[in-house]
Enzyme design. Sequence first.
Site, PDB file in Angstrom:
ATOM      1  CD  GLU A 172      40.959  55.922  -7.225  1.00 27.77           C
ATOM      2  OE1 GLU A 172      40.430  56.503  -6.258  1.00 27.77           O
ATOM      3  OE2 GLU A 172      40.920  56.463  -8.294  1.00 27.77           O
ATOM      4  CD  GLU A 291      38.037  54.203 -11.089  1.00 23.38           C
ATOM      5  OE1 GLU A 291      38.044  55.386 -10.595  1.00 23.38           O
ATOM      6  OE2 GLU A 291      38.122  53.321  -9.751  1.00 23.38           O
TER       7      GLU A 291
END
Length: 503
Positions: A172, A291
Amino acid sequence: MKAAVVAHSKFTVSEIDPRLYGSFIEHLGRAVYTGIYEPGHATADEAGFRGDVIDLVKELQVPVVRYPGGNFVSAYNWEDGVGPREERPVRLDLAWHTSESNQVGLHEFADWCDKVGTELMMAVNLGSRGLDDARNLLEYTNHPGGSAWSDKRRANGREAPFDVKLWCLGNEMDGPWQIGHKTADEYGRLAHETAKAMRAFDSSLELVVCGSSNAHMPTYPQWEATVLDHTYNEVDYISLHMYFENRAKDTAHYLARSLELDNYIATIAGVISYTKAKKRSAKDVYISFDEWNVWYHSKERDKAILEGGEGWPEAPPLLEDDYNFEDVLQVGCILNTFINRADVVKIACLAQLVNVIAPIMTEPGGAAWRQTIFYPYYFASVFGRGTALKLMVDSPTYEAKDVGAVPYLDVSAVHDAASGHVTFFLVNRHLTEALDLDVSLLEFGAASVVDDQVIAHSDLQITNTADAPDAVKPVKGEEAVVSEGRLTASIAPLSYRMIRLKV
Ligand code: AHR
């Protein structure tokens, strides 16, 4: 209310990569400590791993597990987790405001992966660190011996290389919350150079570059275009993440959100195609949706720890969402979306696996049990291997704000030609009405129902707990039949269904 589906053995989306049913373990909360690892627990093995958890993970047949983060990896020094345990340092984890004892690291986690029969997907720290640490970790992990880092591994008790093939280049990196957050250009350059160095060691590695943390990031989808512009020819996958919540308690809108997921995937598939054409490249890049899950039930509870109000606790309960029956339907729709997009989504990781937004919960020193969402994940992972079918679906719809027309019937189907099975995964989003399902099974020849599983409950909010672990669980469906090439069944309102045929 009627819904018609056409399934044809020749009309397919793609072969499904088994890693579509992967998961994730981060050094976060009680995922590792008192989750998978609890020396002294009644079921612990000689290495301290909980046997009850190993059994549940094996039941799910998880093909791949991403590790060690997540936000945690962006300030993680992997060297802290190797070597004699008594010499490993305790570190402050800035991502989750906790203390990390490092009693579990690469060696222990790789052993656990072997025990549960899963592949290790390793993330490198491109937040606080960079290329040099990534290449050292790779040499430590995968080189047979005769170099400084590989000999350290051997000295630490592991003669043979771990041979990790699948690597995430950070986590991320588009998120301002990430330690070492970068702009798309900064990250793209770093990821490119890191990938180049890793490939110089072994060109057969599979590399995953960071895409967006969610489709509402201000940098989405330009982030993907910029990052792929830097990295396209060096990487195999671009990662996407998405979490779902229903704070507004609006079931119809909540269950519509898998259409947003579908649009997110379609958009990034477009960015991939655009970049491929721009680069005049012959190679393909796929999506690693590494995710995804429902995550909101625990957010209020977690604030005190995350804001530092409790100091630096070690393995405190964090992100311990208690999943309800409604979440079964959401997870069923998400998995259907991945199956229906199996041509571009090759890897997907349910985040996470144990205690932290997880299908498996444990009590320290106590029981382990299946959360409600365990079941749709189980059915997809165990029975969803093979070829995703391109279904024609005619379903009545409803309107959802910001989403548009949403079919009441959500469905995917997988054909396992080797074993001769076709499995349908179905969700009825209608709040009150059953759907009369009529599936035309063109070309499949004689077929019969060999399994029919229903998950339904009158209380959308009901959860499974240590005291009532079976409050929500599948029951045998009874009225699905195949006759003259048509599968018919009544799909109850707000229900999940798996119907498996022998063809
Ligand atoms: O899975 C929980 C967290 O969600 C991960 O650490 C991070 O990558 C994401 O924001």
